[in-house]
Design an enzyme around this catalytic site. Sequence first.
Site, PDB file in Angstrom:
ATOM      1  N   ASN A   9       0.866  -1.176   0.000  1.00  0.00           N
ATOM      2  CA  ASN A   9       0.000   0.000   0.000  1.00  0.00           C
ATOM      3  C   ASN A   9       0.904   1.227   0.000  1.00  0.00           C
ATOM      4  O   ASN A   9       1.502   1.545   1.024  1.00  0.00           O
ATOM      5  CB  ASN A   9      -0.890  -0.046   1.254  1.00  0.00           C
ATOM      6  CG  ASN A   9      -1.749   1.197   1.398  1.00  0.00           C
ATOM      7  OD1 ASN A   9      -1.791   2.040   0.506  1.00  0.00           O
ATOM      8  ND2 ASN A   9      -2.414   1.312   2.532  1.00  0.00           N
ATOM      9  N   TRP A  10       0.987   1.856  -1.144  1.00  0.00           N
ATOM     10  CA  TRP A  10       1.908   2.998  -1.259  1.00  0.00           C
ATOM     11  C   TRP A  10       1.367   4.263  -0.594  1.00  0.00           C
ATOM     12  O   TRP A  10       2.067   5.247  -0.459  1.00  0.00           O
ATOM     13  CB  TRP A  10       2.190   3.287  -2.743  1.00  0.00           C
ATOM     14  CG  TRP A  10       2.953   2.218  -3.459  1.00  0.00           C
ATOM     15  CD1 TRP A  10       3.343   0.997  -2.967  1.00  0.00           C
ATOM     16  CD2 TRP A  10       3.430   2.266  -4.819  1.00  0.00           C
ATOM     17  NE1 TRP A  10       4.027   0.291  -3.928  1.00  0.00           N
ATOM     18  CE2 TRP A  10       4.090   1.043  -5.070  1.00  0.00           C
ATOM     19  CE3 TRP A  10       3.349   3.217  -5.830  1.00  0.00           C
ATOM     20  CZ2 TRP A  10       4.680   0.757  -6.310  1.00  0.00           C
ATOM     21  CZ3 TRP A  10       3.920   2.933  -7.066  1.00  0.00           C
ATOM     22  CH2 TRP A  10       4.585   1.717  -7.299  1.00  0.00           C
ATOM     23  N   LYS A  11       0.105   4.252  -0.229  1.00  0.00           N
ATOM     24  CA  LYS A  11      -0.550   5.424   0.371  1.00  0.00           C
ATOM     25  C   LYS A  11      -0.330   6.649  -0.529  1.00  0.00           C
ATOM     26  O   LYS A  11      -0.310   6.508  -1.747  1.00  0.00           O
ATOM     27  CB  LYS A  11      -0.052   5.621   1.811  1.00  0.00           C
ATOM     28  CG  LYS A  11      -0.193   4.317   2.633  1.00  0.00           C
ATOM     29  CD  LYS A  11       0.027   4.480   4.090  1.00  0.00           C
ATOM     30  CE  LYS A  11      -0.151   3.139   4.789  1.00  0.00           C
ATOM     31  NZ  LYS A  11       0.004   3.200   6.230  1.00  0.00           N
ATOM     32  N   HIS A  95      -9.338   0.735   5.222  1.00  0.00           N
ATOM     33  CA  HIS A  95      -8.036   0.989   5.845  1.00  0.00           C
ATOM     34  C   HIS A  95      -8.205   1.939   7.036  1.00  0.00           C
ATOM     35  O   HIS A  95      -9.052   2.826   7.013  1.00  0.00           O
ATOM     36  CB  HIS A  95      -7.071   1.589   4.814  1.00  0.00           C
ATOM     37  CG  HIS A  95      -5.671   1.628   5.326  1.00  0.00           C
ATOM     38  ND1 HIS A  95      -5.208   2.637   6.126  1.00  0.00           N
ATOM     39  CD2 HIS A  95      -4.648   0.742   5.185  1.00  0.00           C
ATOM     40  CE1 HIS A  95      -3.945   2.380   6.448  1.00  0.00           C
ATOM     41  NE2 HIS A  95      -3.580   1.242   5.898  1.00  0.00           N
ATOM     42  N   GLU A  97      -6.603   4.440   7.994  1.00  0.00           N
ATOM     43  CA  GLU A  97      -6.496   5.875   7.697  1.00  0.00           C
ATOM     44  C   GLU A  97      -7.804   6.394   7.098  1.00  0.00           C
ATOM     45  O   GLU A  97      -8.177   7.545   7.311  1.00  0.00           O
ATOM     46  CB  GLU A  97      -5.285   6.122   6.785  1.00  0.00           C
ATOM     47  CG  GLU A  97      -3.982   5.977   7.569  1.00  0.00           C
ATOM     48  CD  GLU A  97      -2.841   5.342   6.807  1.00  0.00           C
ATOM     49  OE1 GLU A  97      -2.824   5.397   5.573  1.00  0.00           O
ATOM     50  OE2 GLU A  97      -1.947   4.776   7.479  1.00  0.00           O
ATOM     51  N   GLU A 167      -4.831  -4.936  10.688  1.00  0.00           N
ATOM     52  CA  GLU A 167      -3.825  -3.890  10.870  1.00  0.00           C
ATOM     53  C   GLU A 167      -4.089  -3.155  12.184  1.00  0.00           C
ATOM     54  O   GLU A 167      -4.930  -2.240  12.226  1.00  0.00           O
ATOM     55  CB  GLU A 167      -3.878  -2.895   9.707  1.00  0.00           C
ATOM     56  CG  GLU A 167      -3.553  -3.503   8.369  1.00  0.00           C
ATOM     57  CD  GLU A 167      -2.977  -2.468   7.405  1.00  0.00           C
ATOM     58  OE1 GLU A 167      -1.997  -2.785   6.746  1.00  0.00           O
ATOM     59  OE2 GLU A 167      -3.512  -1.347   7.332  1.00  0.00           O
ATOM     60  N   GLY A 173       2.956   2.425  10.704  1.00  0.00           N
ATOM     61  CA  GLY A 173       3.874   3.547  10.514  1.00  0.00           C
ATOM     62  C   GLY A 173       4.611   3.957  11.770  1.00  0.00           C
ATOM     63  O   GLY A 173       5.239   5.013  11.810  1.00  0.00           O
ATOM     64  N   SER A 213       3.978  -2.022  10.238  1.00  0.00           N
ATOM     65  CA  SER A 213       5.437  -2.047  10.404  1.00  0.00           C
ATOM     66  C   SER A 213       6.056  -3.392  10.033  1.00  0.00           C
ATOM     67  O   SER A 213       6.976  -3.860  10.705  1.00  0.00           O
ATOM     68  CB  SER A 213       5.828  -1.638  11.833  1.00  0.00           C
ATOM     69  OG  SER A 213       5.399  -0.305  12.091  1.00  0.00           O
ATOM     70  N   GLY A 234       3.146  -1.099   4.238  1.00  0.00           N
ATOM     71  CA  GLY A 234       3.123   0.320   3.900  1.00  0.00           C
ATOM     72  C   GLY A 234       4.531   0.811   3.577  1.00  0.00           C
ATOM     73  O   GLY A 234       5.020   0.657   2.460  1.00  0.00           O
ATOM     74  N   GLY A 235       5.190   1.379   4.572  1.00  0.00           N
ATOM     75  CA  GLY A 235       6.494   2.020   4.365  1.00  0.00           C
ATOM     76  C   GLY A 235       7.497   1.172   3.607  1.00  0.00           C
ATOM     77  O   GLY A 235       8.172   1.654   2.685  1.00  0.00           O
TER      78      GLY A 235
HETATM   79  P1  13P Z   1       3.374   0.461   7.619  1.00  0.00           P
HETATM   80  O1  13P Z   1       3.929  -0.806   7.016  1.00  0.00           O
HETATM   81  O2  13P Z   1       4.065   1.699   7.134  1.00  0.00           O
HETATM   82  O3  13P Z   1       3.287   0.375   9.114  1.00  0.00           O
HETATM   83  O4  13P Z   1       1.861   0.613   7.088  1.00  0.00           O
HETATM   84  C1  13P Z   1       0.998  -0.469   7.194  1.00  0.00           C
HETATM   85  C2  13P Z   1      -0.242  -0.153   6.449  1.00  0.00           C
HETATM   86  O5  13P Z   1      -1.033   0.672   6.839  1.00  0.00           O
HETATM   87  C3  13P Z   1      -0.487  -0.879   5.179  1.00  0.00           C
HETATM   88  O6  13P Z   1      -1.776  -0.689   4.722  1.00  0.00           O
END
Ligand code: 13P
Length: 254
Positions: A9-11, A95, A97, A167, A173, A213, A234-235
């Site tokens: 997920n590149w956000k 998600h 967010e 999640e 993050g 993470s 994510g990251g």
């Molecule tokens: P991180 O891997 O940056 O913690 O993000 C997880 C995430 O929200 C994937 O959708």
Amino acid sequence: MRRLFVAGNWKMNTTKESGVALAKEVAAAVPSGGSVDVMVAPPFPYSSAIHEAIAGSGVELGAQNLWYEPSGAFTGEVSADMLKDVGCAQVILGHSERRHVLGESDEVINKKNHRGLEAGLHVVFCVGEQLDDRDGGRTDAVLSTQLEGGLTGVEGGQFANLTVAYEPVWAIGTGRTASPEQAEAAHAHIRGWLREHYGAEIADSTRILYGGSVKPDNAAELIGQDNVDGALVGGASLKADQFIAIIQAAQGLS
Ligand code: 13P
């Protein structure tokens, strides 16, 4: 055995140029016909460019959201058919967010899940508790409420096109990963909920990804848990070497 699945997920990150370069590197490491399913979800404006960059590889294109109406006066929103039109095969919905920063309710997420499934997209449906829920001993209750709310009206036959992602919000993050034991306990709860509501066959065949993470150095231990069927990253999905290392960790467990 459930096929392992690693999704990125590149956000709201990358430029078109850096996204295409990242996608090409990942695609080069993931030929089609591999043992692990792989998806990347770039920001909407780059969908077509990324679709082209991963063509012929084993990487599928995902989106990070959709709106639940098929078309019309919904300024700023994107429909399921538009996603399909630009090559998306999957969509991430619910998600944290979207829930906690953009204020999406279980009811809205439920409508989105239905729309995505009806349109023939593979839905990666996210659930997860916040830190005060965990500290207050409410993790299982929150997960059950989100599952109930998000899956209302979803029929057993639709689970072939649905993946659940767990999640924990406090692990996203933050660099603070759930321990393998914490992840396994939450995943076992989710699978138990699926068994109770949809029966053993669907519970046993539905994949549940862990997200929060995930990095190359913790991926194998997390994905190695009995009820963890891959990762939503994510990251670390923004760095080709790290994302590829996580995919390889999953391949090593397949
Ligand atoms: P991180 O891997 O940056 O913690 O993000 C997880 C995430 O929200 C994937 O959708």
